[in-house]
Structure formats: C-alpha cells, structure tokens
Design an enzyme around this catalytic site. Structure first.
Site, PDB file in Angstrom:
ATOM      1  N   THR A 199     -12.782   6.038  -3.547  1.00 18.21           N
ATOM      2  CA  THR A 199     -12.822   4.948  -2.564  1.00 18.21           C
ATOM      3  C   THR A 199     -14.070   5.063  -1.694  1.00 18.21           C
ATOM      4  O   THR A 199     -14.772   4.080  -1.451  1.00 18.21           O
ATOM      5  CB  THR A 199     -11.554   5.015  -1.668  1.00 18.21           C
ATOM      6  OG1 THR A 199     -10.417   4.874  -2.517  1.00 18.21           O
ATOM      7  CG2 THR A 199     -11.555   3.947  -0.609  1.00 18.21           C
ATOM      8  N   CYS A 205      -1.909   1.945  -5.151  1.00 12.26           N
ATOM      9  CA  CYS A 205      -1.876   1.325  -3.829  1.00 12.26           C
ATOM     10  C   CYS A 205      -0.880   0.176  -3.793  1.00 12.26           C
ATOM     11  O   CYS A 205      -0.333  -0.127  -2.758  1.00 12.26           O
ATOM     12  CB  CYS A 205      -3.240   0.772  -3.451  1.00 12.26           C
ATOM     13  SG  CYS A 205      -4.581   1.766  -4.025  1.00 12.26           S
TER      14      CYS A 205
END
Ligand SMILES: Cc1ncc(COP(=O)(O)O)c(C=O)c1O
Length: 379
Positions: free
Chosen positions: A70, A324
């Site tokens: 990320t 997620c």
C-alpha cells in the site's frame, strides 16, 4: 483447516523466519548508527537490497524499501503527482487495488483528474482504450500486473511501450504477480513497480518500490535520510532481511511453485466438476491470461456471505475478494467493473492456493463445497 486465502497473505516460510530472528536479538542495531551494531544492520539492509535487485533485474539504487505494498502504491502515485508540474491527468483502471483507487480519489480532491478505464468481462483493460484516454496533460498511467481478486493479467508490456512513446510515467502494482509471473525490470517498459513481502511467504509490514533511475519522485515521508532521502524512518531490518530471503526462495523455486499451483487449480476444477457439476458454477477471470494461484468461482443460488460462512464452519478459509472488502457485504468493485450478472457477482468466492496446499486437499475442498451447496440450495 485448509487455507485457501494466500492472496490475502501467506505464512512466513521457516527459512525466512530463521533469517530474520537474529535481527530482533543480537543484531538489533539501527542502520543509521555509526558503531558496530549499526554497521551490522546497515550491511544486512544493503545485502537484502542487492539480493532483491539481482532477482528482479534492477540496480540496487533503484530499489526502495517501504512499509507495505500500500505504501509503495501511495509513494508512486503521490510521488509522481508532486513532480507533475503543470500536468494534471492520471489514467488507471476500475479494477485496481484500493491502495491505488483510494489514492487516486484523494488526488482528485487535490485537483488532479483521473480516468478510471473499464475492463472487459474477463477483467482485462484494452491497450487501445488506454491510448484513447491519453491527453497532452497526462503524466501517469497506473495499471496492475495481475488482479488480486480474479487473477487476470494485464498487457503491461504493450501499455508500457505506449507510455514510453508518449513520455508518460508508467506505474505497475505487481504485488500479486511477484513470485509467479516473470519480472525482469531492466527489460520491462516500466518506471515504477510496487511489491509486498507477505504475499511471497515473507513477513507483513514490508514492501518495496522500484523506481527507474531516470525517474525522480518526491518522497512520501519526511524525516531522516534513510533510503537516500526517498523514504524517511528507521528501516524494518528483520522485515527487510525476511523479504530478501523470501525473494530468494521465490526466485529459486518459481518454476516448481508455478507447476504446483497449476496442479492445485486443475485438481480443484476437476473436483468441482465431479462434486458440484460444471453447469452449477462459473469461473470468473481470464481463461489463459491469469495467475496460477487464484481461482474465482461463482455458485449462483448461494450468496457469497452464506458460502464464506459455511466454508469457514467446514474448515476452509477462502475470501470474497480483496481482504479489505471481506467482512463487509459490498459487492466487489472488480466483478462490478467486469459487468457480470448480479447472480454471478453476488455469489463469487476467491480461492487462492499456495505452497501450504497439496493436490490431495483439493478433492476434499470440492467435496465440502458440494455438501454445502446441496444444503444451501435446497433451502
Ligand atoms: C494488488 C495488490 N496491491 C496492493 C496490496 C497491498 O499490499 P499490502 O497488504 O502490503 O499493503 C495488495 C494486498 O492485498 C494487493 O493484492
């Protein structure tokens, strides 16, 4: 339990753990310290960088350690944006990981313009559409190497050549591709590429960003002069050492791992045909341009959350898509972008295989799926 969620994360390989342990205890130094402890740690980080750069075919100075995939994506996008000058336009796809999509949304709030390209029903973006979307003020194209939900591989070489011919930076999220797809950075028309250790049997919380030597991106974190002032913060030395070890293991055994993953996939499909029937499920993604480790399957008539709950109760760990979004009932943005019918998007399960699985597990998985489906569909 049978773990079929390796795309979410993989267990740390015992040899990786063994390589990391001394850097928590005896060799705990800070790489920035000038004494022997610091030197030890600095040498370890430098060796890890050399190792990874060697396997991926780039120069060690083109490799930046980060705190996650990320962070690598964010550093690439925000770093490129802060050097964009007058240019305001970014091209990406609707099926990127949220690490790219949400970063793009933030960039829009900051005044940039983003084109989110559609994909076809297999999840692939067309090079012609990328070409048609380019504008004189486009400074960045960001397209993933392979998708984390359906495994579809994108035509990154063609897109990269197009980007080069138009003087546009090209970022590739290769987090899922590392370990199974070939990556020789000095042969690819790519300027920035993101990686993460925990998808290849390395530790969580360590990532990498390749930045071609001619590409100068602004740092995302400010502070000390670590990573040649491109990423401040004391290095995660054990994590970095673990990443390098995981990279070496992945590099040395890539062919063997890919063969195993293909076999696991074929076994699962054969099992589903026998236990569920080919007319009662549907495979999502590209039939050939795909990762070997991901099988995204829809079971119309059995919703994703019902299936996931029952799989878990029956000892199978799978997912609805990216980690997620699992846990929430939202339909995956990837399947939505592929414009599949509601009964397909609403019943999709991602099975992702890894080296912890054996081909003989797959028949058992199919048997349990068959039993669950008969029960759920008869209700
Ligand atoms: C394609 C892709 N990009 C980025 C990430 C984020 O990586 P990390 O978990 O290291 O932040 C993931 C993780 O699932 C991913 O699959």
């Amino acid at each position: 339990m049978i773990y079929l969620d390796h795309a979410a994360t993989t267990p740390v390989h015992p040899e990786v753990l063994e390589a990391m342990l001394p850097y928590f205890t005896l060799q705990f130094g800070n790489p920035s310290s000038l004494h022997a402890y610091g030197r030890d740690a600095r040498i370890a980080v430098s060796r890890a960088r050399d190792e990874i750069a060697g396997w991926l075919g780039c120069s060690p100075s083109e490799w930046l350690f980060t705190g996650s995939g990320t962070e690598s994506d964010n550093t690439a996008l925000f770093g490129a944006a802060s050097r964009a000058g007058e240019k305001r336009h970014i091209v990406t796809t609707q099926v990127e990981h949220h690490a790219v999509l949400h970063a793009c949304e933030r960039l829009e709030q900051l005044g940039f313009e983003v084109t989110y390209l559609p994909v076809d029903a297999t999840g692939r973006v067309s090079v012609e559409e990328v070409q048609a979307s380019l504008r004189p003020d486009t400074f960045l194209i960001s397209v993933m190497y392979a998708n984390n939900e359906v495994g579809t591989v994108q035509p990154i070489v063609e897109i990269g050549e197009l980007a080069r011919s138009r003087g546009v930076l090209f970022h590739v999220d290769a987090v899922q591709a590392l370990g199974t797809l070939p990556i020789r950075l000095n042969e690819l028309p790519v300027d920035l590429m993101s990686f993460s250790a925990h998808k290849i049997y390395g530790p969580k919380g360590v990532g990498g960003l390749y930045a071609h030597k001619a590409v100068h991106i602004a740092p995302h974190l400010y502070g000390g002069s670590q990573e040649r002032k491109r990423r401040a913060g004391t290095e995660n030395v054990p994590g970095i050492v673990g990443f390098a070890k995981a990279m070496r293991l992945a590099g040395e055994s890539r062919d063997i791992r890919v063969r195993l993953l293909e076999e696991l996939r074929e076994e699962l499909i054969a099992g589903l045909n026998a236990e569920v029937g080919s007319e009662h499920y549907r495979l999502n993604g590209h039939p050939t341009e795909r990762l070997p480790q991901i099988l995204n399957v829809s079971f119309p008539g059995a919703s994703t959350d019902t299936m996931l709950m029952n799989l878990d109760l029956n000892g199978i760990a799978a997912a609805s898509g990216s980690a997620c979004t699992s846990g929430s009932l939202e339909v995956s943005h990837v399947l939505k972008a592929m414009q599949l019918p509601d009964e397909v998007t609403g019943s999709a399960i991602r099975f992702s295989m890894g080296t912890t699985n054996e081909p003989s597990h797959m028949r058992e998985v199919s048997r349990r799926i068959g039993t669950i489906l008969r029960r759920v569909r008869s209700r």
